[in-house]
Write an enzyme that holds these catalytic residues in place. Structure first.
Site, mmCIF file in Angstrom:
data_model
loop_
_atom_site.group_PDB
_atom_site.id
_atom_site.type_symbol
_atom_site.label_atom_id
_atom_site.label_comp_id
_atom_site.label_asym_id
_atom_site.label_seq_id
_atom_site.Cartn_x
_atom_site.Cartn_y
_atom_site.Cartn_z
ATOM 1 N N GLY A 75 -5.096 -4.777 7.397
ATOM 2 C CA GLY A 75 -6.353 -4.042 7.532
ATOM 3 C C GLY A 75 -7.216 -4.564 8.660
ATOM 4 N N THR B 80 -0.778 1.882 6.809
ATOM 5 C CA THR B 80 -0.567 0.704 5.962
ATOM 6 C C THR B 80 -0.393 -0.508 6.872
ATOM 7 O OG1 THR B 80 1.051 -0.402 4.524
ATOM 8 C CG2 THR B 80 1.891 1.395 5.858
ATOM 9 N N GLY B 81 -0.697 -1.690 6.335
ATOM 10 C CA GLY B 81 -0.499 -2.905 7.129
ATOM 11 C C GLY B 81 -1.731 -3.782 7.111
ATOM 12 N N ASP C 114 -8.592 -1.473 5.505
ATOM 13 C CA ASP C 114 -8.667 -0.186 6.186
ATOM 14 C C ASP C 114 -8.474 1.015 5.265
ATOM 15 O OD1 ASP C 114 -5.955 -1.435 6.050
ATOM 16 O OD2 ASP C 114 -5.384 0.613 6.566
ATOM 17 N N THR D 60 0.798 -1.228 0.000
ATOM 18 C CA THR D 60 0.000 0.000 0.000
ATOM 19 C C THR D 60 0.835 1.284 0.000
ATOM 20 O OG1 THR D 60 -1.667 -1.195 1.238
ATOM 21 C CG2 THR D 60 -1.715 1.180 1.462
ATOM 22 N N ARG E 250 -13.306 -8.123 -0.739
ATOM 23 C CA ARG E 250 -12.773 -7.820 0.606
ATOM 24 C C ARG E 250 -12.235 -6.375 0.603
ATOM 25 N NH1 ARG E 250 -7.598 -5.951 2.318
ATOM 26 N NH2 ARG E 250 -7.390 -6.342 4.528
HETATM 27 N N1 ASP Z 1 -3.920 -2.020 4.568
HETATM 28 C C1 ASP Z 1 -4.121 -2.699 3.325
HETATM 29 C C2 ASP Z 1 -5.335 -3.585 3.416
HETATM 30 O O1 ASP Z 1 -5.532 -4.213 4.430
HETATM 31 C C3 ASP Z 1 -2.980 -3.538 2.897
HETATM 32 C C4 ASP Z 1 -1.626 -3.071 3.325
HETATM 33 O O2 ASP Z 1 -1.393 -1.923 3.642
HETATM 34 O O3 ASP Z 1 -0.747 -3.917 3.306
HETATM 35 O O4 ASP Z 1 -6.054 -3.663 2.450
#
Ligand code: ASP
Length: 303
Positions: free
Chosen positions: A212, A209-210, A189, A158, A186
């Site tokens: 969700g 980021t991370g 966040d 992201t 799906r």
């Molecule tokens: N936050 C993003 C999601 O969950 C993915 C990511 O940032 O790795 O869709």
């Protein structure tokens, strides 16, 4: 007010052979956004300009080169928020749109809403935004990894940007292809105000980021902003938000923050997170792949 811009290329693992690509992409994004700010443009315009660059670069999980879902499709989410009016706009699970962040911004300026799938795509089409065949967003590397079900440690991730313009307005934006192999439809966040992003001129702005599914229950972006509101420096607020996520729900995440004075902060508990920023007086943008690279010199350069 002195403008500032910061971008991230996702909380992830960056293998040594991908550092240069992450650096080139983040620096190009910062420069695109900086050019907007330097010439008097708005924070929202700068965020869009920076994220468009990252969405065009297959090093990152946004726009072209996004990770693929269980059906072998690219379905993307993006959102933008600006801190003066708390206006926001978001799209989720859309396909065949070249720059999801541009759609999010247009929705924000039209009427704050989250438009999902066909509704977001129709909005983009009706507003003359750049459309493409949905397969045009699939990069060769992502297709191969999806087809061969390769276990990859250093997947793209992201992107996000936070900017403060000369008028003192803050904006935040986040754009993602979601998680690898996610079920069709799906949504994580990134499209959700408070979770994937937040902006309020009274306090600051944030992009996250991370994972969700871990970011959503702790409302990560708003938690970081609440940290600033309670008197924390953005560095401390970012660290507090990530530590709280780990403490309460586990998972990997990262966030970038600016406060209303343009002070910078970021934190992550993933092994890496590409971050670049620029402000007046910095002869060239700063770039890091890990938070612990922030040495004295870099901190002294902070506004
Ligand atoms: N936050 C993003 C999601 O969950 C993915 C990511 O940032 O790795 O869709």
């Amino acid at each position: 007010m002195k403008p500032v811009i910061i971008v991230h290329g996702g909380a992830k693992t960056i293998s040594p052979d991908k550092v240069a690509a992450n650096q080139a992409g983040c620096l190009a994004a910062v420069e695109a956004g900086w050019e907007v700010l330097r010439t008097g443009g708005s924070a929202a315009a700068a965020v869009e300009a920076a994220i468009r660059v990252l969405e065009s670069d297959q090093t990152f999980n946004a726009g072209f080169g996004s990770t693929m879902n269980s059906e072998g499709e690219v379905e993307v989410d993006a959102a933008m928020m600006e801190g003066e009016s708390l206006a926001w706009g978001a799209v989720a699970a859309i396909q065949g749109v070249r720059h999801p962040i541009a759609v999010a911004r247009r929705i924000m300026e039209d009427k704050p809403r989250l438009l999902v799938a066909r509704s977001g795509e129709r909005f983009a089409l009706e507003h003359g935004l750049e459309m493409c065949a949905k397969d045009d967003l699939i990069s060769e590397e992502q297709y191969r990894e999806w087809k061969e079900e390769v276990e990859v440690l250093d997947r793209p991730n992201t992107v996000g940007c936070v900017a403060l313009d000369a008028n003192g307005n803050l904006a935040a934006g986040t754009s993602t292809g979601g998680t690898t192999g996610q079920p069709q439809g799906r949504v994580g966040d990134s499209a959700l105000v408070g979770c994937g992003l937040y902006a309020d001129n009274r306090w600051g702005a944030c992009s996250t980021t991370g994972d969700g599914e871990s970011i959503i229950p702790v409302v990560l972006a708003k938690m970081a902003i609440d940290g600033i509101a309670s008197g924390k420096h953005p560095e401390e607020a970012a660290r507090f938000a990530i530590e709280t996520l780990v403490d309460r729900v586990e998972g990997e995440a990262g966030c970038i923050l600016l406060d209303r004075e343009g002070r910078i902060g970021w934190a992550h508990n993933s092994s890496d997170m590409a971050v670049a920023y620029r402000f007046e007086g910095l002869s060239r943008p700063a770039f890091f792949t890990r938070q612990d690279q922030k040495n004295e010199l870099a901190l002294n350069l902070l506004p």
